[in-house]
Write a protein that holds these residues in place. Structure first.
Motif, PDB file in Angstrom:
ATOM      1  N   ALA A  41      44.073  33.875  52.778  1.00  0.00           N
ATOM      2  CA  ALA A  41      43.622  34.480  53.308  1.00  0.00           C
ATOM      3  C   ALA A  41      43.308  35.915  52.262  1.00  0.00           C
ATOM      4  N   ALA A  42      42.766  36.747  53.207  1.00  0.00           N
ATOM      5  CA  ALA A  42      41.896  38.145  52.309  1.00  0.00           C
ATOM      6  C   ALA A  42      41.892  38.830  53.709  1.00  0.00           C
ATOM      7  N   VAL A  43      42.497  40.092  52.741  1.00  0.00           N
ATOM      8  CA  VAL A  43      42.839  41.125  53.524  1.00  0.00           C
ATOM      9  C   VAL A  43      42.096  42.121  52.747  1.00  0.00           C
ATOM     10  N   ILE A  44      41.392  43.119  53.549  1.00  0.00           N
ATOM     11  CA  ILE A  44      39.982  44.647  53.180  1.00  0.00           C
ATOM     12  C   ILE A  44      40.742  45.570  53.109  1.00  0.00           C
ATOM     13  N   VAL A  45      40.876  47.425  52.485  1.00  0.00           N
ATOM     14  CA  VAL A  45      40.664  48.415  52.505  1.00  0.00           C
ATOM     15  C   VAL A  45      39.812  48.779  52.222  1.00  0.00           C
ATOM     16  N   ALA A  46      39.158  49.177  53.054  1.00  0.00           N
ATOM     17  CA  ALA A  46      37.247  49.763  53.182  1.00  0.00           C
ATOM     18  C   ALA A  46      37.370  51.415  53.742  1.00  0.00           C
ATOM     19  N   THR A 102      31.189  45.811  45.710  1.00  0.00           N
ATOM     20  CA  THR A 102      32.163  45.137  45.076  1.00  0.00           C
ATOM     21  C   THR A 102      33.145  44.863  45.943  1.00  0.00           C
ATOM     22  N   MET A 103      34.659  44.143  45.644  1.00  0.00           N
ATOM     23  CA  MET A 103      35.367  43.396  45.588  1.00  0.00           C
ATOM     24  C   MET A 103      36.235  44.510  44.756  1.00  0.00           C
ATOM     25  N   THR A 104      37.263  44.565  44.737  1.00  0.00           N
ATOM     26  CA  THR A 104      38.670  44.584  43.921  1.00  0.00           C
ATOM     27  C   THR A 104      39.915  43.995  44.115  1.00  0.00           C
ATOM     28  N   LYS A 105      39.721  43.400  43.521  1.00  0.00           N
ATOM     29  CA  LYS A 105      41.595  42.781  43.868  1.00  0.00           C
ATOM     30  C   LYS A 105      42.922  43.713  43.794  1.00  0.00           C
ATOM     31  N   LEU A 106      43.047  44.226  44.467  1.00  0.00           N
ATOM     32  CA  LEU A 106      44.923  44.957  44.244  1.00  0.00           C
ATOM     33  C   LEU A 106      45.831  43.949  44.464  1.00  0.00           C
ATOM     34  N   GLY A 107      45.862  42.585  44.487  1.00  0.00           N
ATOM     35  CA  GLY A 107      47.103  41.960  44.123  1.00  0.00           C
ATOM     36  C   GLY A 107      46.918  40.770  45.514  1.00  0.00           C
ATOM     37  N   GLU A 108      48.244  40.164  45.619  1.00  0.00           N
ATOM     38  CA  GLU A 108      49.112  38.986  46.308  1.00  0.00           C
ATOM     39  C   GLU A 108      49.719  39.741  46.839  1.00  0.00           C
ATOM     40  N   PHE A 109      50.172  39.563  48.073  1.00  0.00           N
ATOM     41  CA  PHE A 109      51.074  39.799  49.173  1.00  0.00           C
ATOM     42  C   PHE A 109      51.427  38.397  49.973  1.00  0.00           C
ATOM     43  N   SER A 117      55.753  31.198  55.029  1.00  0.00           N
ATOM     44  CA  SER A 117      55.443  31.741  53.134  1.00  0.00           C
ATOM     45  C   SER A 117      53.436  31.327  53.095  1.00  0.00           C
ATOM     46  N   GLU A 118      52.777  32.264  54.352  1.00  0.00           N
ATOM     47  CA  GLU A 118      51.816  32.698  53.861  1.00  0.00           C
ATOM     48  C   GLU A 118      51.455  33.454  52.561  1.00  0.00           C
ATOM     49  N   SER A 119      50.750  34.047  52.384  1.00  0.00           N
ATOM     50  CA  SER A 119      50.395  35.165  51.091  1.00  0.00           C
ATOM     51  C   SER A 119      48.861  35.384  51.522  1.00  0.00           C
ATOM     52  N   PHE A 120      48.431  36.730  50.942  1.00  0.00           N
ATOM     53  CA  PHE A 120      47.244  37.361  51.184  1.00  0.00           C
ATOM     54  C   PHE A 120      46.573  38.111  49.480  1.00  0.00           C
ATOM     55  N   THR A 121      45.650  38.054  49.678  1.00  0.00           N
ATOM     56  CA  THR A 121      44.876  38.666  48.466  1.00  0.00           C
ATOM     57  C   THR A 121      44.239  39.921  49.329  1.00  0.00           C
ATOM     58  N   LEU A 122      44.942  41.348  48.664  1.00  0.00           N
ATOM     59  CA  LEU A 122      44.748  42.641  49.416  1.00  0.00           C
ATOM     60  C   LEU A 122      42.625  43.222  48.442  1.00  0.00           C
ATOM     61  N   PHE A 123      41.518  43.445  49.217  1.00  0.00           N
ATOM     62  CA  PHE A 123      40.758  43.772  48.245  1.00  0.00           C
ATOM     63  C   PHE A 123      40.666  44.882  49.380  1.00  0.00           C
ATOM     64  N   ARG A 124      39.957  45.815  47.738  1.00  0.00           N
ATOM     65  CA  ARG A 124      39.310  47.152  48.024  1.00  0.00           C
ATOM     66  C   ARG A 124      37.984  46.784  47.663  1.00  0.00           C
ATOM     67  N   ALA A 125      37.125  47.516  49.034  1.00  0.00           N
ATOM     68  CA  ALA A 125      35.920  47.061  49.304  1.00  0.00           C
ATOM     69  C   ALA A 125      34.948  48.412  48.562  1.00  0.00           C
ATOM     70  N   ASN A 126      33.979  48.910  47.917  1.00  0.00           N
ATOM     71  CA  ASN A 126      33.308  49.730  47.375  1.00  0.00           C
ATOM     72  C   ASN A 126      32.155  49.978  47.625  1.00  0.00           C
ATOM     73  N   GLY A 127      31.812  50.815  47.630  1.00  0.00           N
ATOM     74  CA  GLY A 127      29.832  50.932  47.681  1.00  0.00           C
ATOM     75  C   GLY A 127      29.736  50.056  48.950  1.00  0.00           C
ATOM     76  N   LEU A 128      30.224  50.803  50.904  1.00  0.00           N
ATOM     77  CA  LEU A 128      29.772  50.527  51.620  1.00  0.00           C
ATOM     78  C   LEU A 128      28.222  50.544  52.025  1.00  0.00           C
ATOM     79  N   THR A 129      28.039  50.403  51.961  1.00  0.00           N
ATOM     80  CA  THR A 129      26.562  50.004  53.214  1.00  0.00           C
ATOM     81  C   THR A 129      26.749  49.409  55.119  1.00  0.00           C
ATOM     82  N   LYS A 130      26.492  50.038  56.110  1.00  0.00           N
ATOM     83  CA  LYS A 130      26.664  49.642  57.648  1.00  0.00           C
ATOM     84  C   LYS A 130      25.247  49.146  57.604  1.00  0.00           C
ATOM     85  N   VAL A 131      25.636  47.514  57.925  1.00  0.00           N
ATOM     86  CA  VAL A 131      24.696  46.020  57.939  1.00  0.00           C
ATOM     87  C   VAL A 131      24.605  46.358  59.813  1.00  0.00           C
ATOM     88  N   SER A 132      25.191  45.551  60.171  1.00  0.00           N
ATOM     89  CA  SER A 132      25.028  45.433  61.189  1.00  0.00           C
ATOM     90  C   SER A 132      26.524  46.080  62.442  1.00  0.00           C
TER      91      SER A 132
END
Length: 183
Positions: A41-46, A102-109, A117-132
């Motif tokens: 899984a991927a989780v995003i902080v935006a 861009t997406m910056t990887k912050l680590g696996e949690f 046993s599930e893990s997720f990779t946390l990402f920080r979203a950078n340079g956001l533009t609303k498209v929809s």
């Protein structure tokens, strides 16, 4: 220094049941759940201009709507070998309607290591533009919340009072408010 692993924990992993997305497993006396086929899984902080992007959707196991960070499965579509950052970008846009430069990887949690046993990779979203408008893919019924960071603790408490479930990953954003001493 490596700590010893109890004998019971060294037993082979046994699959008790497997569905399309989850697998019930046993190792010794421990029963737990994991993602089927190694799905991650991927989780995003935006954060956009001082506002955090959150989503809510109905979660069947909880029997209610849940407020969450945008997230999704890696490789659940047509690309089983999808890169985690590509999946994070795809999920952010599908769920919130925002595209990241861009997406910056912050680590696996690990979400609930005593049971899953599930893990997720946390990402920080950078340079956001609303498209929809976002909202997810068909059947997800996702509602986007764009919340000022300085009002987030109160916003979450208001949702909780209205019966929303609060995803544990929200602690990432709320931790500071929990650590403050009552005055």
């Amino acid at each position: 220094m490596t700590l010893p692993i109890p004998d019971d924990m060294q037993q082979p992993e046994e699959t008790m049941w497997q569905g399309r997305f989850i697998t019930a497993k046993r190792r010794g006396k421990w029963e737990y759940v994991g993602r089927a086929r190694g799905i991650q899984a991927a989780v995003i902080v935006a954060v956009d201009d001082g506002h955090i992007l959150l989503v809510d959707q109905y979660r069947v196991p909880l029997a209610r709507r849940c407020i969450e960070l945008p997230a999704g499965l890696v490789g659940d579509g047509d690309a089983p070998d999808e890169d985690n950052a590509v999946a994070a970008s795809r999920e952010l846009e599908e769920e919130t309607g925002y595209r990241a430069e861009t997406m910056t990887k912050l680590g696996e949690f690990f979400s609930s290591p005593g049971m899953v046993s599930e893990s997720f990779t946390l990402f920080r979203a950078n340079g956001l533009t609303k498209v929809s408008e976002g909202g997810g893919v068909e059947g997800e019924d996702i509602i986007v919340h764009r919340v000022p960071l300085d009002t987030l603790p109160r916003y979450v408490e208001d949702l909780r009072a209205r019966g929303y479930a609060i995803d544990v990953k929200m602690l990432l954003l709320l931790g500071g408010s929990f650590l403050k001493a009552d005055t």
